[in-house]
Design a protein around this motif. Structure first.
Motif, PDB file in Angstrom:
ATOM      1  N   LEU A 183       0.965  -1.124   0.261  1.00  0.00           N
ATOM      2  CA  LEU A 183       0.066   0.292   0.090  1.00  0.00           C
ATOM      3  C   LEU A 183       0.881   1.321  -0.396  1.00  0.00           C
ATOM      4  O   LEU A 183       2.069   1.505   0.704  1.00  0.00           O
ATOM      5  N   VAL A 184       1.041   1.982  -0.992  1.00  0.00           N
ATOM      6  CA  VAL A 184       1.797   3.125  -1.398  1.00  0.00           C
ATOM      7  C   VAL A 184       1.491   4.457  -0.823  1.00  0.00           C
ATOM      8  O   VAL A 184      -0.317   4.785   0.162  1.00  0.00           O
ATOM      9  N   ASN A 185       1.365   4.861   0.778  1.00  0.00           N
ATOM     10  CA  ASN A 185       1.051   6.624   0.846  1.00  0.00           C
ATOM     11  C   ASN A 185       1.500   7.378   0.585  1.00  0.00           C
ATOM     12  O   ASN A 185       2.590   7.901  -0.409  1.00  0.00           O
ATOM     13  N   GLY A 186       0.521   8.512   0.805  1.00  0.00           N
ATOM     14  CA  GLY A 186       1.356   9.940   0.467  1.00  0.00           C
ATOM     15  C   GLY A 186       2.130  10.480   1.355  1.00  0.00           C
ATOM     16  O   GLY A 186       2.815   9.875   2.255  1.00  0.00           O
ATOM     17  N   SER A 187       1.875  11.943   1.962  1.00  0.00           N
ATOM     18  CA  SER A 187       2.351  12.889   3.298  1.00  0.00           C
ATOM     19  C   SER A 187       1.889  14.303   3.731  1.00  0.00           C
ATOM     20  O   SER A 187       1.247  14.159   2.721  1.00  0.00           O
ATOM     21  N   THR A 188       3.105  14.561   3.962  1.00  0.00           N
ATOM     22  CA  THR A 188       2.060  16.122   4.439  1.00  0.00           C
ATOM     23  C   THR A 188       3.009  17.059   4.317  1.00  0.00           C
ATOM     24  O   THR A 188       4.455  16.776   4.201  1.00  0.00           O
ATOM     25  N   VAL A 189       3.160  18.672   4.224  1.00  0.00           N
ATOM     26  CA  VAL A 189       3.999  19.295   3.909  1.00  0.00           C
ATOM     27  C   VAL A 189       4.432  19.483   5.249  1.00  0.00           C
ATOM     28  O   VAL A 189       6.442  19.190   5.263  1.00  0.00           O
ATOM     29  N   ASP A 190       4.155  19.226   6.391  1.00  0.00           N
ATOM     30  CA  ASP A 190       5.451  19.539   7.828  1.00  0.00           C
ATOM     31  C   ASP A 190       5.933  17.432   7.635  1.00  0.00           C
ATOM     32  O   ASP A 190       7.290  18.184   8.391  1.00  0.00           O
ATOM     33  N   ALA A 191       5.604  16.821   7.385  1.00  0.00           N
ATOM     34  CA  ALA A 191       6.420  15.396   6.960  1.00  0.00           C
ATOM     35  C   ALA A 191       8.099  15.858   6.289  1.00  0.00           C
ATOM     36  O   ALA A 191       8.208  15.711   6.666  1.00  0.00           O
ATOM     37  N   LEU A 192       7.338  16.345   4.756  1.00  0.00           N
ATOM     38  CA  LEU A 192       8.447  16.615   4.599  1.00  0.00           C
ATOM     39  C   LEU A 192       9.662  17.509   4.590  1.00  0.00           C
ATOM     40  O   LEU A 192      10.442  16.931   4.435  1.00  0.00           O
ATOM     41  N   SER A 193       9.355  18.574   5.449  1.00  0.00           N
ATOM     42  CA  SER A 193       9.583  19.500   6.146  1.00  0.00           C
ATOM     43  C   SER A 193      10.259  18.937   7.233  1.00  0.00           C
ATOM     44  O   SER A 193      11.828  19.572   8.153  1.00  0.00           O
ATOM     45  N   GLY A 194      10.622  17.963   8.164  1.00  0.00           N
ATOM     46  CA  GLY A 194      10.480  16.970   9.068  1.00  0.00           C
ATOM     47  C   GLY A 194       9.670  17.733  10.429  1.00  0.00           C
ATOM     48  O   GLY A 194      11.370  17.589  11.481  1.00  0.00           O
ATOM     49  N   LYS A 195       8.778  18.168   9.808  1.00  0.00           N
ATOM     50  CA  LYS A 195       8.579  18.899  11.675  1.00  0.00           C
ATOM     51  C   LYS A 195       7.728  17.655  12.218  1.00  0.00           C
ATOM     52  O   LYS A 195       7.219  17.623  13.898  1.00  0.00           O
ATOM     53  N   VAL A 196       6.679  16.608  11.383  1.00  0.00           N
ATOM     54  CA  VAL A 196       6.847  15.627  12.296  1.00  0.00           C
ATOM     55  C   VAL A 196       7.111  13.756  11.511  1.00  0.00           C
ATOM     56  O   VAL A 196       7.851  14.526  10.419  1.00  0.00           O
ATOM     57  N   ALA A 197       7.013  13.288  11.845  1.00  0.00           N
ATOM     58  CA  ALA A 197       7.415  11.586  11.383  1.00  0.00           C
ATOM     59  C   ALA A 197       6.930  11.440   9.574  1.00  0.00           C
ATOM     60  O   ALA A 197       5.484  12.179  10.048  1.00  0.00           O
ATOM     61  N   HIS A 240       4.418   6.008   6.018  1.00  0.00           N
ATOM     62  CA  HIS A 240       5.228   5.403   5.258  1.00  0.00           C
ATOM     63  C   HIS A 240       4.342   4.461   4.388  1.00  0.00           C
ATOM     64  O   HIS A 240       3.065   4.343   4.951  1.00  0.00           O
ATOM     65  N   ALA A 241       4.768   4.026   3.984  1.00  0.00           N
ATOM     66  CA  ALA A 241       4.664   2.792   3.091  1.00  0.00           C
ATOM     67  C   ALA A 241       3.665   1.299   3.643  1.00  0.00           C
ATOM     68  O   ALA A 241       4.803   1.778   4.689  1.00  0.00           O
ATOM     69  N   ALA A 242       3.313   0.404   2.785  1.00  0.00           N
ATOM     70  CA  ALA A 242       3.206  -0.851   4.074  1.00  0.00           C
ATOM     71  C   ALA A 242       3.121  -2.483   3.349  1.00  0.00           C
ATOM     72  O   ALA A 242       2.806  -1.947   2.106  1.00  0.00           O
ATOM     73  N   LEU A 243       4.109  -2.918   3.137  1.00  0.00           N
ATOM     74  CA  LEU A 243       4.156  -4.201   2.684  1.00  0.00           C
ATOM     75  C   LEU A 243       3.988  -5.153   3.879  1.00  0.00           C
ATOM     76  O   LEU A 243       3.935  -5.667   5.106  1.00  0.00           O
ATOM     77  N   PHE A 244       2.032  -5.900   3.795  1.00  0.00           N
ATOM     78  CA  PHE A 244       1.566  -6.814   3.847  1.00  0.00           C
ATOM     79  C   PHE A 244       1.957  -8.216   3.755  1.00  0.00           C
ATOM     80  O   PHE A 244       1.971  -8.406   2.696  1.00  0.00           O
ATOM     81  N   ARG A 245       2.784  -9.096   4.892  1.00  0.00           N
ATOM     82  CA  ARG A 245       2.833 -10.496   4.121  1.00  0.00           C
ATOM     83  C   ARG A 245       1.466 -11.876   4.585  1.00  0.00           C
ATOM     84  O   ARG A 245       1.196 -11.351   5.458  1.00  0.00           O
ATOM     85  N   ASN A 246       1.288 -11.965   3.231  1.00  0.00           N
ATOM     86  CA  ASN A 246       0.339 -12.805   3.896  1.00  0.00           C
ATOM     87  C   ASN A 246       0.091 -14.333   4.629  1.00  0.00           C
ATOM     88  O   ASN A 246       0.997 -14.959   4.343  1.00  0.00           O
ATOM     89  N   ASP A 288       8.646   6.643   2.626  1.00  0.00           N
ATOM     90  CA  ASP A 288       8.822   7.761   3.264  1.00  0.00           C
ATOM     91  C   ASP A 288       9.165   9.220   2.262  1.00  0.00           C
ATOM     92  O   ASP A 288       9.922   9.896   3.037  1.00  0.00           O
ATOM     93  N   ARG A 289       8.055   9.417   1.027  1.00  0.00           N
ATOM     94  CA  ARG A 289       8.277  10.000   0.776  1.00  0.00           C
ATOM     95  C   ARG A 289       7.155  10.129   0.187  1.00  0.00           C
ATOM     96  O   ARG A 289       5.895   9.623   0.761  1.00  0.00           O
TER      97      ARG A 289
END
Length: 646
Positions: A130-144, A147-153, A171-172
């Protein structure tokens, strides 16, 4: 999505064809009577006076008996239960998509992300990325950073998050993904598109991945001052027939985080950006588009950008979203589709010499049946008529119908949206991920689409007759060229609401039934498990290419005949919306207990006939060797059939 004015056409020939087509279709448009009539005099028609994001005219609101918008209502009390949302039970809801702010004032906050199905550890069970987005604050390092997620079956109906161990958190600001074994080592690799630099995760064959995009030459760091490119759909395919997977990546817009595209700013061509008279996010129209890229696989772990030489660079800078390598002309060579948002689509026909011919307008794929561009997003590809030809469905924005492109067998398309029954019911919805799947295993491909608005304001304006979170739609193929909308039973998966974006289709539980995973904007995913109780038979085929074909057999076409019906299935990478599906080819057999013939057309050009010894099995077929494995319910069959060819 939607746009604030007519698009900018920098290609004079394309503009000429568009004007000509509009003239040809004008008289027909006068006599067209839409199922949902446009509003001529009402507040909701303000978008016709002040061009907004929709490419179609505002339609009358559609409500159910409880006066809920049909996009979040219209449920029935009882009926056949097709899907149940088992995401929580499966352990997927601990992860959430996070993209921008809740207000969605910027276009990159609204597009959402895709999802990919792949067996990354080769245990015979599909895993989920599952691909994830982000936020402006995350890209600037203000918040964590989200992240995307790989789920093993786990092979028991549950999944385990192995993202950190696998090294695929990204993490982008993520958008799309595509699966393909680009180095032919027998293990699936993963390409992830982002706002800015992309990633190519090479499968290390030990449960981990390594990002090799910069070394491979496919990171696409296209900075221009403070602006970067928003990359979207990706697809793998062997376009030159050398047995190695090449890579195509679509560009959407140029984006500047320091100078975001707000109405009246330098980066936006319009003083206001509106939808139905309401101020909304700007774009894509009025924003600077971005070109596309085709990378040739050099066979040494690196790629070379051959976009211009091949004729697929998108010099018009249209807003690319969905992409797919698929053979629409049935000549054994993968052609290339690009679904462009608010601009004409591209269809590039493979000439077999390393170049493509732009057949976008001449084929009928550039525009809808009314001769105009629409807000194209996802691409479904499949032979829904069982006549051997690949047909297409492009998802679009509300006030337009999803477009069904019927193939004449030679790569020429006709818009049959209304005739098939797939048009009018989709008009109030905003469609994203879509696909053909035989959910009832009757031998005819059905159609599924995930929906979700781009404007949270939809919930604040009931006069629109729309909702922000929307239900998915499932259409049953009647076997006569027509589809029927399957009623959404209360409390089931078809009644689940989310702001749907990417969706992928596959047999996640190895029970012969096609399931659906949806990546929902700003929320947990939906995992729609197919729980339909019928007694139809099926087979699935995992294909392994030989020395002259891609190892994962992308580009292979399979024809299966049973009881006189000949079905077609293709091994594809990409499609839907920013997503990638199960690469095993699935066939429903109805009541048939015997498969008469399987004819496999490999990318190498060889044609192989295979005899399946039984049904309700998952077969592995290796090029030139026939059946090399057979599984029952995902496990190797206890009694190994003597009919297996070696």
């Amino acid at each position: 999505m939607i746009g604030s004015s007519r698009p900018r056409y920098t290609a004079s020939l394309g503009g000429f064809f568009l004007l000509l087509l509009r003239c040809v279709f004008f008289c027909a448009l006068v006599s067209v009577s839409a199922v949902a009539q446009p509003i001529s005099e009402s507040p909701a028609s303000a978008s016709s006076q002040h061009p907004g994001m929709a490419t179609g005219s505002a339609q009358r609101a559609n409500y159910d008996e409880q006066h809920r918008p049909i996009t979040a209502g219209g449920f029935v009390k009882s009926g056949p239960v097709i899907f149940q949302n088992v995401a929580a039970k499966a352990g997927l809801t601990r992860w959430r998509n996070v993209t921008g702010t809740a207000q969605k004032k910027l276009i990159i906050e609204a597009k959402g992300s895709g999802v990919c199905l792949l067996d990354y550890d080769r245990d015979g069970w599909l895993d989920i990325y599952l691909v994830n987005g982000s936020t402006v604050d995350a890209l600037s390092g203000k918040v964590a950073s989200p992240h995307a997620a790989l789920f093993r079956n786990n092979q028991d109906g549950t999944f385990t998050d192995v993202t950190q161990k696998a090294g695929v958190a990204n993490d982008r600001w993520g958008l799309g993904c595509a699966v393909g074994d680009y180095d032919n080592d027998g293990w699936p690799d993963l390409y992830v598109t982002n706002v800015g630099e992309n990633r190519l995760y090479h499968n290390n064959r030990n449960g981990t991945f390594a990002d090799v995009a910069p070394k491979a030459g496919v990171a696409l760091d296209e900075r221009d001052g403070t602006s970067i490119v928003d990359h979207t759909g990706a697809t793998f395919g062997d376009f030159d027939g050398d047995g190695r997977l090449d890579l195509f990546v679509a560009g959407y817009i140029r984006y500047d985080f320091e100078h975001p595209p707000l109405a009246g700013t330098k980066g936006v061509n319009y003083s206001s950006c509106q939808y139905r008279g309401l101020d909304v996010m700007c774009g894509p129209r009025g924003l600077q588009g971005a070109g596309d890229h085709l990378f040739h696989n050099n066979g040494d772990g690196t790629f070379t950008d051959v976009s211009k030489q091949a004729g697929v660079s998108d010099s018009s800078d249209f807003y690319g979203l969905g992409t797919l390598f698929v053979d629409v002309s049935s000549d054994g060579k993968p052609d290339l589709l690009v679904a462009n948002d608010s601009t004409p689509n591209y269809l590039y026909i493979n000439k077999g010499d390393g170049t493509f011919a732009d057949a976008s307008y001449m084929s009928g794929y550039a525009l809808n049946g009314e001769g105009r561009e629409v807000s194209n997003m996802g691409i479904a590809a499949g032979d829904y008529e069982n006549n051997g030809s690949i047909d297409l469905v492009n998802t679009v924005f509300s006030d337009d119908t999803n477009v069904v492109f019927r193939n004449d067998g030679k790569g020429n398309f006709e818009d049959v949206s209304r005739q098939t029954g797939l048009g009018a019911p989709t008009m109030p919805f905003v469609g994203f991920g879509d696909g053909f799947l035989d959910y009832d295993n009757d031998g005819w491909k059905d159609f599924f689409v995930a929906n979700g608005h781009v404007y949270p304001q939809a919930d604040e304006h009931p006069e629109w007759g729309m909702s922000y979170a929307q239900r998915p739609l499932l259409f049953r193929n009647e076997g006569n060229g027509h589809f029927t909308l399957v009623p959404a039973v209360e409390g089931t998966g078809l009644a689940a609401l989310c702001v749907g974006r990417g969706s992928a289709f596959g047999d996640l539980f190895n029970d012969g039934r096609m399931d659906v995973i949806i990546n929902c904007l700003d929320g947990p995913p939906l995992l729609l498990r197919n729980v339909l109780t019928d007694h139809h038979h099926w087979v699935e085929i995992q294909l392994v290419g030989g020395a002259k074909s891609p190892r994962d057999a992308v580009g292979t076409t399979v024809y299966l005949t049973t009881e006189g019906v000949r079905q077609r299935g293709d091994v594809l990478s990409g499609g839907s919306y920013l997503s990638s599906n199960d690469m095993r080819v699935h066939f429903g057999l109805g009541n048939a207990t015997k498969v008469e013939q399987v004819e496999i057309h490999w990318p190498s050009g060889s044609v192989e006939m295979v005899k399946l010894p039984s049904v309700d099995r998952i077969f592995t077929v290796t090029e030139g060797r026939g059946i090399t494995d057979m599984k029952c319910s995902g496990m190797r069959c206890i009694k190994k059939s003597s009919a297996i060819q070696r």
